[in-house]
Design a protein around this motif. Structure first.
Motif, PDB file in Angstrom:
ATOM      1  N   UNK A  33       9.137  11.696   6.088  1.00 57.64           N
ATOM      2  CA  UNK A  33       9.710  10.520   4.493  1.00 57.64           C
ATOM      3  C   UNK A  33       9.904   9.712   4.156  1.00 57.64           C
ATOM      4  N   UNK A  34       9.965   8.627   6.032  1.00 53.94           N
ATOM      5  CA  UNK A  34       9.119   7.687   5.579  1.00 53.94           C
ATOM      6  C   UNK A  34       7.660   7.306   4.622  1.00 53.94           C
ATOM      7  N   UNK A  35       6.978   8.612   5.590  1.00 53.49           N
ATOM      8  CA  UNK A  35       5.689   8.318   5.038  1.00 53.49           C
ATOM      9  C   UNK A  35       4.939   9.056   4.006  1.00 53.49           C
ATOM     10  N   UNK A  36       6.176   9.485   3.138  1.00 53.58           N
ATOM     11  CA  UNK A  36       6.404   9.421   1.987  1.00 53.58           C
ATOM     12  C   UNK A  36       6.092   8.371   0.922  1.00 53.58           C
ATOM     13  N   UNK A  37       7.204   7.949   0.832  1.00 51.70           N
ATOM     14  CA  UNK A  37       7.971   6.261   0.720  1.00 51.70           C
ATOM     15  C   UNK A  37       7.280   5.312   0.410  1.00 51.70           C
ATOM     16  N   UNK A  38       5.809   5.272   2.154  1.00 53.80           N
ATOM     17  CA  UNK A  38       5.169   3.877   2.085  1.00 53.80           C
ATOM     18  C   UNK A  38       4.074   4.418   0.702  1.00 53.80           C
ATOM     19  N   UNK A  39       3.481   5.816   0.524  1.00 51.12           N
ATOM     20  CA  UNK A  39       2.588   6.219   0.166  1.00 51.12           C
ATOM     21  C   UNK A  39       3.085   6.018  -1.396  1.00 51.12           C
ATOM     22  N   UNK A  40       4.080   6.017  -1.827  1.00 53.32           N
ATOM     23  CA  UNK A  40       4.393   6.092  -2.749  1.00 53.32           C
ATOM     24  C   UNK A  40       4.330   4.331  -3.987  1.00 53.32           C
ATOM     25  N   UNK A  41       4.653   3.531  -2.546  1.00 47.05           N
ATOM     26  CA  UNK A  41       5.448   2.645  -2.283  1.00 47.05           C
ATOM     27  C   UNK A  41       3.389   1.605  -3.386  1.00 47.05           C
ATOM     28  N   UNK A  42       2.758   1.659  -2.105  1.00 47.00           N
ATOM     29  CA  UNK A  42       1.066   1.380  -1.724  1.00 47.00           C
ATOM     30  C   UNK A  42       0.753   2.029  -3.093  1.00 47.00           C
ATOM     31  N   UNK A  43       1.119   3.085  -3.851  1.00 46.53           N
ATOM     32  CA  UNK A  43      -0.038   3.711  -5.077  1.00 46.53           C
ATOM     33  C   UNK A  43       0.355   2.467  -6.601  1.00 46.53           C
ATOM     34  N   UNK A  44       1.545   2.144  -6.112  1.00 48.74           N
ATOM     35  CA  UNK A  44       1.955   1.165  -7.275  1.00 48.74           C
ATOM     36  C   UNK A  44       2.123  -0.201  -7.115  1.00 48.74           C
TER      37      UNK A  44
END
Lengths: 363, 479
Positions: free
Chosen positions: B422-433
């Motif tokens: 779940x943490x990884x999901x959030x991290x990837x999402x934030x990095x993307x934007x």
């Protein structure tokens, strides 16, 4: 509320003396004394602050005992002068007095000035024997102001006790001359405070005539209290006021200690002291009404006993030329009521006052 | 001359209701509230013929208060009558103590800007409280409620040692805290169980003589005491500066207008006609009695502070704060029994709890939850179940709806996200934007990491485990 030695200032009615209806019964428990004397009641209780049991008992020819301060609970007694007030029996004879005292004496946790000590059976002291007893007669109470007939009666009592085997001798209670002054300062000071609650708010009469709080206090107390009570409240308020406290109240307390000490000294030598109870017999209604000072003289023999916190009893002994009772007072050290009962009972058993004399309701 | 040329001299007479179960001279309950005239009996209503009996607990509590404030305890003492007429005083005298108080010559220590200062206590004496007057809103008159009549009080009189409103407040807080620690009073100011008469005078700096003082009666909040002293000192200085004379008078503080008003005119100058109450016997205390109370005094703040510094290794600021109130200190001790983490527990109290109380203008005794909840909360942080930012939200919620913190976070869905996926999901999402932040980080700007973590926290409404976020961002950025 009633103060004074005649019942004339009572808030309800004057009481008449059963021996002569034109005369006062004494006071302030004059109603109780008159009722017992007139056989309207078998016995009564009175409250004694400066002589209010003994003096009317004397004027009405009955037995009246003021117990030692602290022997009878004051809870339930409307306080006049808290350090002097005691409840005691007014009875037809000494036996009734002992029986009644048995019922009312004893420690009460609701009155911290009552003495915590084992109960006694005072009827055990009703013994017809005074042999070896030492009785002192303070000369100061047989001087000026004491009527010749009262003095004569006292001499007879002395003689009687001597015949019965007691040693009776003259002694002196010099400091006793200040007792009345001390009494009127302390009693009025305490009364001025104790009567404060009768201010028209929760207790006592309330005036109908007021606009504000100050008026309620002023008018309720002016209209509700009688002259003698007001006189004492004003005197008491004065002696407690700042600037006068040391000169009056504090000094009175010091003299009170001196009087107690003088009594203690006498009781190292004597078992009992013997004095008149009242310097005169019953006076006419109205006679002293307008002379408070003379009225205050009526309890000159009884007041020192309250100041000392001692027990004192009036025992009737003679009638004067007008057929009015004369009584003598026996005083003992604190909590030595037994000694008084014994001496009074012995006198009673060897004389015949009650059998020979009854109230006549004349006048 | 100006304000700065004057010195303010303050003395406080603090009235404190003792928390004995029964009244001082009868066995009526002392409990606050109740329908009018339901906590009274013939004795406290002054029925003629009744007599007072001194409650021994009152003497014991007052001796405790005296010992805790370094007083000498009088072995011989007595009760005196203070005579005056007022409808809330049914005997027309208050039983108090005049020239032989139970406790004398003590002191307490306060913290000032210039360090510790000793404030001397002249005396502590026992007395009875009066009743209360209720003025009818519809003009039907005034009603007397005697529930409070006969509730025991101690009056603590300070020497005129206080020199500023802040010192006066610190002194009163100290006294309150001591009485709370030794459990002689609950010191609830809103209920009037702690109130102060404030004496204020001013004098030119360097002068040895006191100025004429005014007395402001029955002050029952720290804030109004501070305001009253400030107002009154300024008023007196102004009077003097204009060539006037300060009148010795009794004042009333009006909180709304922020002004003092004279309470009585001089015509009413009271003569209380004090004299020893002949209904009560002298109070005699043995050495053993006093020593026994001394031996059994509860632990005082100074001693707790020492313990916190040595045993729990708190920093002095935290130790001072936690011991400033018994309620804080008890809460702290209860909490660390559960969480065994004095540092976090004291930090939460000092930062969050104090802040919330301050916002609500409430005192520590009004905290609606206990050390148990605080301890559990710290435990939840330590276990990683919640983040410290969620902990703050839980504390806010505890003030509104006190219950087990675990229940609160469950209900609110505040459980920390510690699942790696779940943490990884959030991290990837934030990095993307946020491509710019990635570039910044790679260019050596460490601040960019903080920004990214912040964005991730925002995205998860504060629920993501911050340590895990940090770690994972770094891992990803360094790839």
């Amino acid at each position: 509320m009633q103060c004074g030695s005649s019942t004339e200032t009572s808030s309800l009615f004057k009481t008449h003396n059963p021996w002569d209806l034109s005369r006062v019964p004494g006071g302030s428990s004059g109603g109780s004394a008159a009722a017992v004397s007139a056989d309207m009641a078998p016995w009564a209780l009175g409250s004694d602050t400066g002589g209010s049991i003994r003096q009317p008992a004397s004027l009405c020819g009955i037995v009246g005992l003021k117990p030692t301060y602290g022997l009878v609970s004051r809870f339930g007694l409307i306080a006049y002068a808290s350090s002097l007030d005691q409840i005691g029996p007014l009875t037809k004879d000494v036996t009734d007095s002992a029986m009644l005292l048995n019922l009312i004496a004893g420690y009460d946790e609701k009155d911290t000035t009552s003495m915590d000590m084992p109960k006694k059976d005072y009827t055990l002291s009703l013994v017809n024997d005074v042999k070896g007893m030492k009785i002192g007669v303070p000369k100061e109470y047989l001087g000026e102001g004491t009527s010749a007939e009262v003095k004569e009666a006292m001499m007879k009592v002395v003689k009687k006790y001597q015949e019965l085997g007691a040693t009776v001798e003259e002694c002196s209670l010099d400091v006793g001359q200040y007792a009345s002054a001390v009494y009127y300062i302390i009693a009025c000071a305490e009364a001025s405070s104790n009567l404060g609650r009768f201010d028209g708010i929760r207790y006592g009469y309330r005036t109908e005539n007021f606009e504000n709080l100050k008026d309620i206090y002023k008018n309720s107390r002016s209209e509700g209290f009688g002259a003698e009570v007001k006189r004492r409240i004003i005197l008491g308020t004065y002696v407690l006021s700042s600037g006068y406290y040391d000169a009056y109240y504090k000094k009175a307390q010091k003299v009170r200690t001196l009087i107690k000490n003088a009594y203690n000294e006498l009781f190292e030598k004597y078992d009992l002291l013997l004095t008149p109870t009242s310097p005169t017999t019953a006076f006419k209604i109205g006679e002293k009404m307008n002379n408070p000072l003379q009225m205050y003289m009526a309890d000159i023999c009884t007041v020192p006993v309250n100041i000392g916190g001692l027990p004192g009893m009036n025992v009737p002994c003679e009638l004067d030329a007008n057929g009015l009772p004369i009584g003598f007072q026996l005083i003992a050290k604190p909590f030595a009521e037994e000694t008084i009962f014994r001496a009074a009972y012995t006198y009673e058993q060897n004389t015949n006052f009650r059998a020979e004399h009854r109230p006549t309701f004349k006048g | 001359m100006s304000k700065e040329d004057y010195e303010i001299v303050i003395g406080l007479e603090v009235h404190c209701e003792l928390s004995t179960k029964t009244k001082i001279f009868c066995s009526c309950p002392t409990e606050f509230g109740g329908e009018p005239n339901t906590h009274c009996c013939p004795i406290c209503m002054a029925m003629p013929g009744t007599l007072p009996v001194l409650n021994e607990k009152v003497v014991e509590y007052a001796v405790k208060a005296g010992l805790a404030t370094n007083c000498t305890i009088s072995q011989n003492s007595k009760n005196d009558r203070k005579n005056y007429f007022y409808p809330d005083l049914p005997k027309a005298y208050q039983i108090s103590q005049y020239d032989m108080p139970l406790c004398e010559h003590g002191y307490v220590t306060i913290e000032t800007e210039d360090g510790e200062k000793k404030i001397r206590l002249l005396r502590i004496h026992i007395e009875e409280d009066a009743g209360k007057l209720n003025h009818d809103d519809y003009g039907r008159g005034t009603f007397v409620d005697l529930n409070r009549a006969g509730v025991p009080l101690i009056e603590c009189v300070s020497e005129p040692d206080l020199r500023s409103p802040q010192e006066a407040e610190a002194y009163l807080r100290k006294l309150k805290s001591i009485f709370e620690y030794i459990e002689v009073s609950d010191c609830k100011m809103q209920e009037g169980s702690l109130r102060a008469d404030v004496n204020v005078s001013v004098r030119k700096k360097g002068s040895n003589e006191f100025g004429t003082r005014t007395e402001c009666k029955n002050m029952n909040s720290f804030r109004s005491i501070v305001r009253e002293i400030e107002y009154e000192a300024n008023r007196q200085i102004e009077v003097l500066e204009n060539g006037g004379v300060v009148e010795q008078e009794t004042l009333r503080w009006d909180d709304v207008s922020g002004r003092t008003f004279p309470m009585r005119d001089k015509e009413d100058a009271q003569d209380y006609r004090y004299f020893p109450d002949p209904d009560l016997v002298a109070i005699k205390l043995s050495d053993e009695y006093i020593e026994n109370i001394r031996q059994n005094l509860p632990e005082l703040p100074e001693s707790r502070k020492k313990r916190y510094l040595e045993e729990y290794l708190l920093i002095p600021k935290a130790a001072n704060f936690v011991t400033s109130s018994k309620y804080y200190s008890d809460m702290f001790e209860e909490a660390i029994k559960i969480c065994n983490n004095p540092k976090t527990a004291s930090n939460l109290m000092m930062s969050e709890i104090a802040r919330i109380l301050n916002e609500k203008e409430e005192e520590p005794e009004n905290i609606p939850f206990t050390g148990k909840e605080l301890g559990e909360l710290v435990q939840l942080i330590d276990k990683g179940t919640i983040s410290s930012s969620i902990a703050k939200k839980v504390l806010e919620e505890l003030f509104v709806n006190p219950k087990a913190p675990s229940e609160i976070i469950e209900e609110k869905g505040w459980v920390q996200i510690s699942d790696e996926g779940a943490i990884k999901e959030v991290v990837m999402k934030i990095l993307e934007v946020n491509p710019q932040s990635i570039a910044d980080f790679k260019a050596g700007k460490d601040k960019a990491l903080g920004f990214l973590v912040g964005q991730a926290m925002k995205e998860t409404k504060g629920k993501a485990n911050p340590q895990m976020l940090n770690k994972m961002f770094i891992e990803e950025l360094k790839k």
